[in-house]
Design a protein around this motif. Sequence first.
Motif, PDB file in Angstrom:
ATOM      1  N   LYS A   1       0.785  -1.128  -0.072  1.00  0.00           N
ATOM      2  CA  LYS A   1      -0.142   0.161  -0.139  1.00  0.00           C
ATOM      3  C   LYS A   1       0.817   1.446   0.001  1.00  0.00           C
ATOM      4  O   LYS A   1       0.521   2.092  -0.552  1.00  0.00           O
ATOM      5  CB  LYS A   1      -0.837  -0.019   1.323  1.00  0.00           C
ATOM      6  N   THR A   2       2.022   1.108   0.466  1.00  0.00           N
ATOM      7  CA  THR A   2       2.777   2.343   0.823  1.00  0.00           C
ATOM      8  C   THR A   2       4.025   2.530  -0.308  1.00  0.00           C
ATOM      9  O   THR A   2       4.650   3.428  -0.546  1.00  0.00           O
ATOM     10  CB  THR A   2       3.763   2.128   2.040  1.00  0.00           C
ATOM     11  N   GLY A   3       3.781   1.481  -1.438  1.00  0.00           N
ATOM     12  CA  GLY A   3       4.862   1.627  -2.721  1.00  0.00           C
ATOM     13  C   GLY A   3       6.030   0.677  -2.705  1.00  0.00           C
ATOM     14  O   GLY A   3       6.675   0.771  -3.658  1.00  0.00           O
ATOM     15  N   THR A   4       6.272   0.157  -1.540  1.00  0.00           N
ATOM     16  CA  THR A   4       7.326  -0.723  -1.352  1.00  0.00           C
ATOM     17  C   THR A   4       7.293  -1.986  -2.052  1.00  0.00           C
ATOM     18  O   THR A   4       6.214  -2.574  -2.187  1.00  0.00           O
ATOM     19  CB  THR A   4       7.448  -1.109   0.229  1.00  0.00           C
ATOM     20  N   ILE A   5       8.308  -2.141  -2.859  1.00  0.00           N
ATOM     21  CA  ILE A   5       8.484  -3.260  -3.865  1.00  0.00           C
ATOM     22  C   ILE A   5       8.960  -4.520  -3.189  1.00  0.00           C
ATOM     23  O   ILE A   5      10.134  -4.399  -2.485  1.00  0.00           O
ATOM     24  CB  ILE A   5       9.058  -3.074  -5.257  1.00  0.00           C
ATOM     25  N   MET A   6       8.496  -5.734  -3.183  1.00  0.00           N
ATOM     26  CA  MET A   6       9.119  -7.030  -2.420  1.00  0.00           C
ATOM     27  C   MET A   6       9.179  -8.044  -3.261  1.00  0.00           C
ATOM     28  O   MET A   6       8.338  -8.286  -4.067  1.00  0.00           O
ATOM     29  CB  MET A   6       8.325  -7.170  -1.132  1.00  0.00           C
TER      30      MET A   6
ATOM     31  N   VAL B   1      13.062  -4.417  -2.099  1.00  0.00           N
ATOM     32  CA  VAL B   1      13.856  -4.211  -3.141  1.00  0.00           C
ATOM     33  C   VAL B   1      13.730  -2.729  -3.700  1.00  0.00           C
ATOM     34  O   VAL B   1      12.449  -2.337  -3.774  1.00  0.00           O
ATOM     35  CB  VAL B   1      14.190  -5.347  -4.085  1.00  0.00           C
ATOM     36  N   SER B   2      14.709  -2.250  -4.197  1.00  0.00           N
ATOM     37  CA  SER B   2      14.333  -1.029  -5.360  1.00  0.00           C
ATOM     38  C   SER B   2      14.040  -1.505  -6.712  1.00  0.00           C
ATOM     39  O   SER B   2      14.207  -2.615  -7.033  1.00  0.00           O
ATOM     40  CB  SER B   2      15.596  -0.252  -5.394  1.00  0.00           C
ATOM     41  N   SER B   3      13.625  -0.620  -7.593  1.00  0.00           N
ATOM     42  CA  SER B   3      13.085  -1.047  -8.881  1.00  0.00           C
ATOM     43  C   SER B   3      14.457  -1.532  -9.815  1.00  0.00           C
ATOM     44  O   SER B   3      14.318  -2.659 -10.573  1.00  0.00           O
ATOM     45  CB  SER B   3      12.581   0.234  -9.593  1.00  0.00           C
ATOM     46  N   ASP B   4      15.376  -0.809  -9.670  1.00  0.00           N
ATOM     47  CA  ASP B   4      16.605  -1.304 -10.548  1.00  0.00           C
ATOM     48  C   ASP B   4      17.235  -2.639  -9.838  1.00  0.00           C
ATOM     49  O   ASP B   4      17.566  -3.626 -10.683  1.00  0.00           O
ATOM     50  CB  ASP B   4      17.916  -0.323 -10.127  1.00  0.00           C
ATOM     51  N   GLU B   5      17.207  -3.040  -8.489  1.00  0.00           N
ATOM     52  CA  GLU B   5      17.697  -4.161  -7.695  1.00  0.00           C
ATOM     53  C   GLU B   5      16.723  -5.322  -8.233  1.00  0.00           C
ATOM     54  O   GLU B   5      17.180  -6.483  -8.458  1.00  0.00           O
ATOM     55  CB  GLU B   5      17.634  -3.853  -6.321  1.00  0.00           C
TER      56      GLU B   5
ATOM     57  N   LEU C   1      15.456 -10.144 -11.217  1.00  0.00           N
ATOM     58  CA  LEU C   1      14.673 -10.919 -11.778  1.00  0.00           C
ATOM     59  C   LEU C   1      15.485 -11.549 -13.197  1.00  0.00           C
ATOM     60  O   LEU C   1      15.143 -12.386 -13.579  1.00  0.00           O
ATOM     61  CB  LEU C   1      13.475  -9.935 -12.266  1.00  0.00           C
ATOM     62  N   HIS C   2      16.283 -10.808 -13.823  1.00  0.00           N
ATOM     63  CA  HIS C   2      17.187 -10.864 -14.958  1.00  0.00           C
ATOM     64  C   HIS C   2      18.000 -12.400 -14.602  1.00  0.00           C
ATOM     65  O   HIS C   2      18.070 -13.087 -15.432  1.00  0.00           O
ATOM     66  CB  HIS C   2      18.008  -9.937 -15.265  1.00  0.00           C
ATOM     67  N   ARG C   3      18.462 -12.210 -13.296  1.00  0.00           N
ATOM     68  CA  ARG C   3      19.386 -13.344 -12.900  1.00  0.00           C
ATOM     69  C   ARG C   3      18.495 -14.786 -12.970  1.00  0.00           C
ATOM     70  O   ARG C   3      19.074 -15.812 -13.193  1.00  0.00           O
ATOM     71  CB  ARG C   3      20.284 -13.264 -11.843  1.00  0.00           C
ATOM     72  N   MET C   4      17.487 -14.658 -12.332  1.00  0.00           N
ATOM     73  CA  MET C   4      16.499 -15.535 -12.073  1.00  0.00           C
ATOM     74  C   MET C   4      15.870 -16.434 -13.282  1.00  0.00           C
ATOM     75  O   MET C   4      16.155 -17.410 -13.515  1.00  0.00           O
ATOM     76  CB  MET C   4      15.329 -15.100 -11.319  1.00  0.00           C
ATOM     77  N   LYS C   5      15.646 -15.394 -14.441  1.00  0.00           N
ATOM     78  CA  LYS C   5      15.177 -15.786 -15.615  1.00  0.00           C
ATOM     79  C   LYS C   5      16.218 -16.517 -16.244  1.00  0.00           C
ATOM     80  O   LYS C   5      16.101 -17.631 -17.011  1.00  0.00           O
ATOM     81  CB  LYS C   5      14.653 -14.606 -16.525  1.00  0.00           C
ATOM     82  N   GLU C   6      17.474 -16.082 -16.213  1.00  0.00           N
ATOM     83  CA  GLU C   6      18.667 -16.963 -16.697  1.00  0.00           C
ATOM     84  C   GLU C   6      18.801 -18.234 -16.116  1.00  0.00           C
ATOM     85  O   GLU C   6      19.150 -19.106 -17.083  1.00  0.00           O
ATOM     86  CB  GLU C   6      19.727 -16.058 -16.800  1.00  0.00           C
TER      87      GLU C   6
ATOM     88  N   LEU D   1       5.462  -0.805 -12.564  1.00  0.00           N
ATOM     89  CA  LEU D   1       6.297  -2.314 -12.116  1.00  0.00           C
ATOM     90  C   LEU D   1       6.244  -3.357 -13.091  1.00  0.00           C
ATOM     91  O   LEU D   1       7.121  -4.107 -13.236  1.00  0.00           O
ATOM     92  CB  LEU D   1       5.437  -2.499 -10.840  1.00  0.00           C
ATOM     93  N   MET D   2       4.976  -3.612 -13.800  1.00  0.00           N
ATOM     94  CA  MET D   2       4.914  -4.629 -14.926  1.00  0.00           C
ATOM     95  C   MET D   2       5.951  -4.058 -15.825  1.00  0.00           C
ATOM     96  O   MET D   2       6.698  -5.162 -16.503  1.00  0.00           O
ATOM     97  CB  MET D   2       3.527  -4.871 -15.426  1.00  0.00           C
ATOM     98  N   ALA D   3       6.163  -3.032 -16.333  1.00  0.00           N
ATOM     99  CA  ALA D   3       7.332  -2.780 -17.279  1.00  0.00           C
ATOM    100  C   ALA D   3       8.441  -3.135 -16.832  1.00  0.00           C
ATOM    101  O   ALA D   3       9.326  -3.636 -17.714  1.00  0.00           O
ATOM    102  CB  ALA D   3       7.103  -1.238 -17.884  1.00  0.00           C
ATOM    103  N   THR D   4       9.007  -2.838 -15.598  1.00  0.00           N
ATOM    104  CA  THR D   4      10.269  -3.305 -15.344  1.00  0.00           C
ATOM    105  C   THR D   4      10.401  -4.675 -15.271  1.00  0.00           C
ATOM    106  O   THR D   4      11.498  -5.073 -15.663  1.00  0.00           O
ATOM    107  CB  THR D   4      10.283  -2.732 -13.608  1.00  0.00           C
ATOM    108  N   MET D   5       9.469  -5.660 -14.945  1.00  0.00           N
ATOM    109  CA  MET D   5       9.414  -6.997 -14.689  1.00  0.00           C
ATOM    110  C   MET D   5       9.527  -7.630 -16.290  1.00  0.00           C
ATOM    111  O   MET D   5      10.516  -8.330 -16.477  1.00  0.00           O
ATOM    112  CB  MET D   5       8.005  -7.520 -14.541  1.00  0.00           C
ATOM    113  N   ARG D   6       8.905  -6.732 -17.348  1.00  0.00           N
ATOM    114  CA  ARG D   6       9.165  -7.084 -18.578  1.00  0.00           C
ATOM    115  C   ARG D   6      10.614  -7.023 -19.130  1.00  0.00           C
ATOM    116  O   ARG D   6      11.134  -7.590 -20.105  1.00  0.00           O
ATOM    117  CB  ARG D   6       7.970  -6.479 -19.659  1.00  0.00           C
TER     118      ARG D   6
END
Length: 136
Positions: A67-72, A78-82, A87-92, A115-120
Amino acid sequence: MKMRKRRAEMKAIDQINVTPLLDLTFLLLIAFMLTMPLMEYGTQIKAPEMNSDELPQENFVVVTMTKTGTIMLDKDAVSSDELMSRLHRMKEDRPKLELLLRADGERSYKDVIDLMATMRKSGFADVTLVTQQEGN
């Protein structure tokens, strides 16, 4: 005479009562069975309601926006960059990994889409949105 007393004392200790140990084992088993479902989704959010398909049972990662905008990522903030790099390492490492997005219903549409764009960008083409069943 002293030797007989010690043998009698030793004979009394040769059996261990395991009943208290079994009681403790069953008590711990019940406690873990009750608390594990609560630990699955430990971050408190109120997802929007919608009827949908069942979630995958294995090989998935959960990204949560509170609700506060924290990404987990799972249970780590985690931050958006992290998030993108992890996620990139996990996908590999696991190409068939599925990504689930849980976002609080009070977050703006733009925040969730960003957030979805970051995931893509991290390599995940499909992102599953987690919602609550209608009427709950």
